[in-house]
Motif scaffolding. Structure first.
Motif, PDB file in Angstrom:
ATOM      1  N   SER A 155       4.092   6.179  -4.302  1.00 48.35           N
ATOM      2  CA  SER A 155       3.128   6.363  -5.363  1.00 48.35           C
ATOM      3  C   SER A 155       2.782   4.828  -5.972  1.00 48.35           C
ATOM      4  CB  SER A 155       3.410   7.312  -6.478  1.00 48.35           C
ATOM      5  OG  SER A 155       2.537   7.257  -7.249  1.00 48.35           O
ATOM      6  N   MET A 156       1.663   4.746  -6.301  1.00 52.68           N
ATOM      7  CA  MET A 156       1.056   3.499  -6.949  1.00 52.68           C
ATOM      8  C   MET A 156       1.588   3.352  -8.518  1.00 52.68           C
ATOM      9  SD  MET A 156      -2.383   2.332  -5.331  1.00 52.68           S
ATOM     10  CE  MET A 156      -2.741   1.533  -6.690  1.00 52.68           C
ATOM     11  N   GLY A 157       1.962   4.654  -8.771  1.00 54.18           N
ATOM     12  CA  GLY A 157       1.944   4.889 -10.216  1.00 54.18           C
ATOM     13  C   GLY A 157       0.875   5.380 -11.143  1.00 54.18           C
ATOM     14  N   SER A 158       0.655   4.716 -12.444  1.00 54.82           N
ATOM     15  CA  SER A 158      -0.185   5.238 -13.009  1.00 54.82           C
ATOM     16  C   SER A 158      -1.407   3.991 -13.354  1.00 54.82           C
ATOM     17  CB  SER A 158       0.175   5.828 -14.200  1.00 54.82           C
ATOM     18  OG  SER A 158      -1.099   5.898 -15.245  1.00 54.82           O
ATOM     19  N   PRO A 159      -2.562   4.401 -13.257  1.00 52.61           N
ATOM     20  CA  PRO A 159      -3.789   3.398 -13.787  1.00 52.61           C
ATOM     21  C   PRO A 159      -3.391   2.682 -15.246  1.00 52.61           C
ATOM     22  CG  PRO A 159      -4.743   5.316 -13.541  1.00 52.61           C
ATOM     23  CD  PRO A 159      -3.387   5.608 -13.124  1.00 52.61           C
ATOM     24  N   ASP A 160      -2.634   3.611 -16.002  1.00 54.46           N
ATOM     25  CA  ASP A 160      -2.418   3.263 -17.518  1.00 54.46           C
ATOM     26  C   ASP A 160      -1.474   2.139 -17.568  1.00 54.46           C
ATOM     27  OD1 ASP A 160      -4.107   5.210 -18.274  1.00 54.46           O
ATOM     28  OD2 ASP A 160      -2.626   6.881 -18.445  1.00 54.46           O
ATOM     29  N   SER A 185      -7.706  -1.546   5.795  1.00 53.19           N
ATOM     30  CA  SER A 185      -6.709  -0.147   5.966  1.00 53.19           C
ATOM     31  C   SER A 185      -6.473   0.240   4.502  1.00 53.19           C
ATOM     32  CB  SER A 185      -5.746  -0.140   6.995  1.00 53.19           C
ATOM     33  OG  SER A 185      -5.979  -0.529   8.269  1.00 53.19           O
ATOM     34  N   SER A 186      -6.598   1.131   4.030  1.00 54.25           N
ATOM     35  CA  SER A 186      -5.995   1.754   2.892  1.00 54.25           C
ATOM     36  C   SER A 186      -5.346   2.917   2.690  1.00 54.25           C
ATOM     37  CB  SER A 186      -7.087   1.743   1.875  1.00 54.25           C
ATOM     38  OG  SER A 186      -7.709   0.542   1.750  1.00 54.25           O
ATOM     39  N   VAL A 187      -4.459   2.898   1.629  1.00 53.68           N
ATOM     40  CA  VAL A 187      -3.743   4.391   1.481  1.00 53.68           C
ATOM     41  C   VAL A 187      -4.413   4.821   0.059  1.00 53.68           C
ATOM     42  CG1 VAL A 187      -1.664   5.688   0.572  1.00 53.68           C
ATOM     43  CG2 VAL A 187      -1.435   3.727   2.335  1.00 53.68           C
ATOM     44  N   LEU A 188      -4.869   5.907   0.014  1.00 56.30           N
ATOM     45  CA  LEU A 188      -5.528   6.230  -1.060  1.00 56.30           C
ATOM     46  C   LEU A 188      -4.643   7.048  -1.995  1.00 56.30           C
ATOM     47  CD1 LEU A 188      -8.823   7.908   0.940  1.00 56.30           C
ATOM     48  CD2 LEU A 188      -8.558   5.336  -0.095  1.00 56.30           C
ATOM     49  N   HIS A 189      -4.867   6.897  -3.183  1.00 60.28           N
ATOM     50  CA  HIS A 189      -4.111   7.334  -4.350  1.00 60.28           C
ATOM     51  C   HIS A 189      -4.929   8.013  -5.594  1.00 60.28           C
ATOM     52  CE1 HIS A 189      -0.294   5.206  -3.264  1.00 60.28           C
ATOM     53  NE2 HIS A 189      -1.325   4.527  -2.726  1.00 60.28           N
ATOM     54  N   ASP A 190      -4.484   9.050  -6.358  1.00 62.87           N
ATOM     55  CA  ASP A 190      -5.051   9.523  -7.551  1.00 62.87           C
ATOM     56  C   ASP A 190      -3.778   9.599  -8.486  1.00 62.87           C
ATOM     57  OD1 ASP A 190      -3.489  11.996  -6.929  1.00 62.87           O
ATOM     58  OD2 ASP A 190      -5.353  13.123  -6.614  1.00 62.87           O
ATOM     59  N   ILE A 191      -4.068   9.995  -9.618  1.00 58.91           N
ATOM     60  CA  ILE A 191      -3.023  10.018 -10.532  1.00 58.91           C
ATOM     61  C   ILE A 191      -1.754  10.939 -10.202  1.00 58.91           C
ATOM     62  CG2 ILE A 191      -4.513   9.537 -12.642  1.00 58.91           C
ATOM     63  CD1 ILE A 191      -4.637  12.499 -13.411  1.00 58.91           C
ATOM     64  N   LYS A 192      -1.926  11.736  -9.243  1.00 57.99           N
ATOM     65  CA  LYS A 192      -0.737  12.408  -8.765  1.00 57.99           C
ATOM     66  C   LYS A 192      -0.135  11.774  -7.406  1.00 57.99           C
ATOM     67  CE  LYS A 192      -0.754  16.771  -8.438  1.00 57.99           C
ATOM     68  NZ  LYS A 192      -1.496  18.302  -7.844  1.00 57.99           N
ATOM     69  N   GLY A 193      -0.499  10.707  -7.096  1.00 56.26           N
ATOM     70  CA  GLY A 193       0.063   9.829  -5.830  1.00 56.26           C
ATOM     71  C   GLY A 193      -0.850   9.745  -4.770  1.00 56.26           C
ATOM     72  N   PRO A 194      -0.487   9.472  -3.433  1.00 57.12           N
ATOM     73  CA  PRO A 194      -1.132   9.210  -2.396  1.00 57.12           C
ATOM     74  C   PRO A 194      -1.955  10.523  -1.942  1.00 57.12           C
ATOM     75  CG  PRO A 194       0.812   8.239  -1.992  1.00 57.12           C
ATOM     76  CD  PRO A 194       1.053   9.162  -3.225  1.00 57.12           C
ATOM     77  N   PHE A 195      -3.093  10.800  -1.479  1.00 55.49           N
ATOM     78  CA  PHE A 195      -3.713  12.075  -0.935  1.00 55.49           C
ATOM     79  C   PHE A 195      -4.485  11.603   0.392  1.00 55.49           C
ATOM     80  CE2 PHE A 195      -7.236  10.038  -3.477  1.00 55.49           C
ATOM     81  CZ  PHE A 195      -8.345  10.301  -2.788  1.00 55.49           C
ATOM     82  N   GLY A 196      -4.598  10.527   0.940  1.00 61.13           N
ATOM     83  CA  GLY A 196      -5.068  10.368   2.185  1.00 61.13           C
ATOM     84  C   GLY A 196      -5.160   8.896   2.599  1.00 61.13           C
ATOM     85  N   ARG A 197      -5.876   8.613   3.512  1.00 59.04           N
ATOM     86  CA  ARG A 197      -5.900   7.305   4.134  1.00 59.04           C
ATOM     87  C   ARG A 197      -7.330   7.047   4.449  1.00 59.04           C
ATOM     88  NH1 ARG A 197      -1.104   4.687   5.888  1.00 59.04           N
ATOM     89  NH2 ARG A 197       0.967   5.709   5.592  1.00 59.04           N
ATOM     90  N   SER A 198      -7.928   5.645   4.706  1.00 60.11           N
ATOM     91  CA  SER A 198      -9.306   5.139   5.021  1.00 60.11           C
ATOM     92  C   SER A 198      -8.937   4.060   5.887  1.00 60.11           C
ATOM     93  CB  SER A 198     -10.130   4.819   4.006  1.00 60.11           C
ATOM     94  OG  SER A 198      -9.733   3.833   3.179  1.00 60.11           O
ATOM     95  N   GLU A 199      -9.915   3.691   6.975  1.00 56.67           N
ATOM     96  CA  GLU A 199     -10.187   2.684   7.862  1.00 56.67           C
ATOM     97  C   GLU A 199     -11.593   2.245   7.755  1.00 56.67           C
ATOM     98  OE1 GLU A 199      -7.407   1.447   9.578  1.00 56.67           O
ATOM     99  OE2 GLU A 199      -5.893   2.803   9.156  1.00 56.67           O
ATOM    100  N   GLN A 200     -11.750   0.883   7.849  1.00 53.98           N
ATOM    101  CA  GLN A 200     -13.010   0.331   7.854  1.00 53.98           C
ATOM    102  C   GLN A 200     -13.016  -0.752   9.079  1.00 53.98           C
ATOM    103  OE1 GLN A 200     -12.741  -0.259   3.634  1.00 53.98           O
ATOM    104  NE2 GLN A 200     -15.100   0.317   3.696  1.00 53.98           N
ATOM    105  N   ILE A 201     -13.837  -0.542  10.123  1.00 59.18           N
ATOM    106  CA  ILE A 201     -13.916  -1.713  11.193  1.00 59.18           C
ATOM    107  C   ILE A 201     -15.039  -2.570  10.579  1.00 59.18           C
ATOM    108  CG2 ILE A 201     -15.535  -0.621  12.689  1.00 59.18           C
ATOM    109  CD1 ILE A 201     -12.093  -2.110  13.552  1.00 59.18           C
ATOM    110  N   LEU A 202     -14.635  -3.864  10.707  1.00 58.69           N
ATOM    111  CA  LEU A 202     -15.726  -5.014  10.363  1.00 58.69           C
ATOM    112  C   LEU A 202     -16.313  -5.734  11.286  1.00 58.69           C
ATOM    113  CD1 LEU A 202     -12.976  -6.240   7.665  1.00 58.69           C
ATOM    114  CD2 LEU A 202     -14.498  -4.129   7.497  1.00 58.69           C
ATOM    115  N   THR A 203     -17.251  -6.184  11.118  1.00 56.05           N
ATOM    116  CA  THR A 203     -17.935  -7.424  11.871  1.00 56.05           C
ATOM    117  C   THR A 203     -18.143  -8.573  11.067  1.00 56.05           C
ATOM    118  OG1 THR A 203     -20.152  -8.136  12.853  1.00 56.05           O
ATOM    119  CG2 THR A 203     -20.379  -6.395  11.286  1.00 56.05           C
ATOM    120  N   VAL A 204     -16.992  -9.454  11.509  1.00 57.32           N
ATOM    121  CA  VAL A 204     -17.015 -10.916  10.854  1.00 57.32           C
ATOM    122  C   VAL A 204     -17.702 -11.980  11.185  1.00 57.32           C
ATOM    123  CG1 VAL A 204     -15.203 -12.619   9.867  1.00 57.32           C
ATOM    124  CG2 VAL A 204     -14.335 -10.000  10.229  1.00 57.32           C
ATOM    125  N   ARG A 205     -18.588 -12.611  10.662  1.00 58.03           N
ATOM    126  CA  ARG A 205     -19.672 -13.474  11.131  1.00 58.03           C
ATOM    127  C   ARG A 205     -19.895 -14.428   9.934  1.00 58.03           C
ATOM    128  NH1 ARG A 205     -24.560  -9.643  12.345  1.00 58.03           N
ATOM    129  NH2 ARG A 205     -22.733  -8.560  13.501  1.00 58.03           N
TER     130      ARG A 205
END
Length: 272
Positions: free
Chosen positions: A129-134, A246-266
């Motif tokens: 877990s990332m903990g709390s935003p507080d 790439s990201s692990v997604l968190h809410d106040i209870k802990g991790p709930f999912g993941r996301s990926e984004q492919i990028l075009t770098v220019r």
């Protein structure tokens, strides 16, 4: 300013107005970071997830995976959302939604909806877990980006945040739809596309690089709660113009999912 909307930043309290049926209109709070006349993909994600939630809902089923393809610039102003069932089933369904603006699809999402059941006896989680935003520090690091959407966010940051890797919390005071209640899933997924900007490897600007994402893939293993989205993100640039956020997604209870984004770098073109 080219934002096509009847609501000013002062008047707008949501990202979108629902005009009835399949029709919507963006407000200034959706304005993107790369072009002033386009929408940021983050609120677009939220309104499309809302449309998927509302499409033929069934008790005991929930949306668990979303693959968004960005087919071109997403213009500000009016648009429609067309939602269909690609694969019906008793326990597994595949849905699709398209955002259509000026007669053409600009974003297409497919989403799996699965039957749920009691698996508490084998529940397990490996991501810490990332903990709390507080407990995190107030953060204005997103201010390197322009646009109404970025200005709509409140940020907090965890220790060790740096270019290419970091942990940050985001939330917004604005609703997704004017006068329409939406779920925590809609609220939090409507912030996920921000991941590509929270720990950018390079600062965008003249003589530098741009790195927009052409897709967004989100997997949700638990229904999220609350209004704070935690993003534990790392960014990779290859040597041939391709990148990955790439990201692990968190809410106040802990991790709930993941996301990926492919990028075009220019390189950013020189202004003429």
């Amino acid at each position: 300013m080219h934002q096509s909307t009847s609501l000013s930043a002062v008047e707008a309290t949501s990202y979108y107005r629902h005009l009835g049926g399949e029709d919507y209109e963006s407000t200034i709070h959706t304005q993107g970071a790369w072009n002033p006349h386009e929408q940021h993909m983050a609120p677009v994600t939220g309104v499309l997830v809302h449309a998927l939630e509302q499409f033929q809902p069934r008790d005991g089923m929930r949306l668990v995976r979303f693959n968004f393809d960005i087919l071109g610039l997403i213009p500000a102003g009016p648009f429609s959302i067309e939602t269909t069932m690609l694969r019906p089933g008793k326990t597994i369904e595949l849905l699709q939604a398209e955002l259509v603006a000026h007669g053409r699809p600009t974003v297409r999402v497919t989403a799996w909806r699965l039957q749920t059941g009691d698996t508490g006896a084998v529940e397990a989680l490996e991501d810490p877990s990332m903990g709390s935003p507080d407990d995190a520090e107030p953060w204005d690091g997103m201010e390197i980006w322009p646009g109404g959407f970025i200005r709509s966010l409140e940020g907090r940051v965890e220790p060790g945040h740096r270019p290419g890797r970091g942990r940050a919390w985001l939330r917004s005071p604005y609703s997704m739809l004017d006068g329409v209640p939406t779920s925590p899933l809609v609220r939090l997924l409507g912030l996920v596309d921000s991941a590509n900007g929270i720990s950018a490897r390079v600062v965008p600007g003249p003589g530098g690089y741009m790195f927009p994402n052409v897709d967004l893939s989100v997997h949700v293993h638990r229904e999220p709660v609350g209004e704070w989205l935690g993003l534990e993100t790392h960014v990779t640039f290859a040597a041939d113009g391709v990148g990955l956020t790439s990201s692990v997604l968190h809410d106040i209870k802990g991790p709930f999912g993941r996301s990926e984004q492919i990028l075009t770098v220019r390189p950013i073109p020189d202004a003429k």
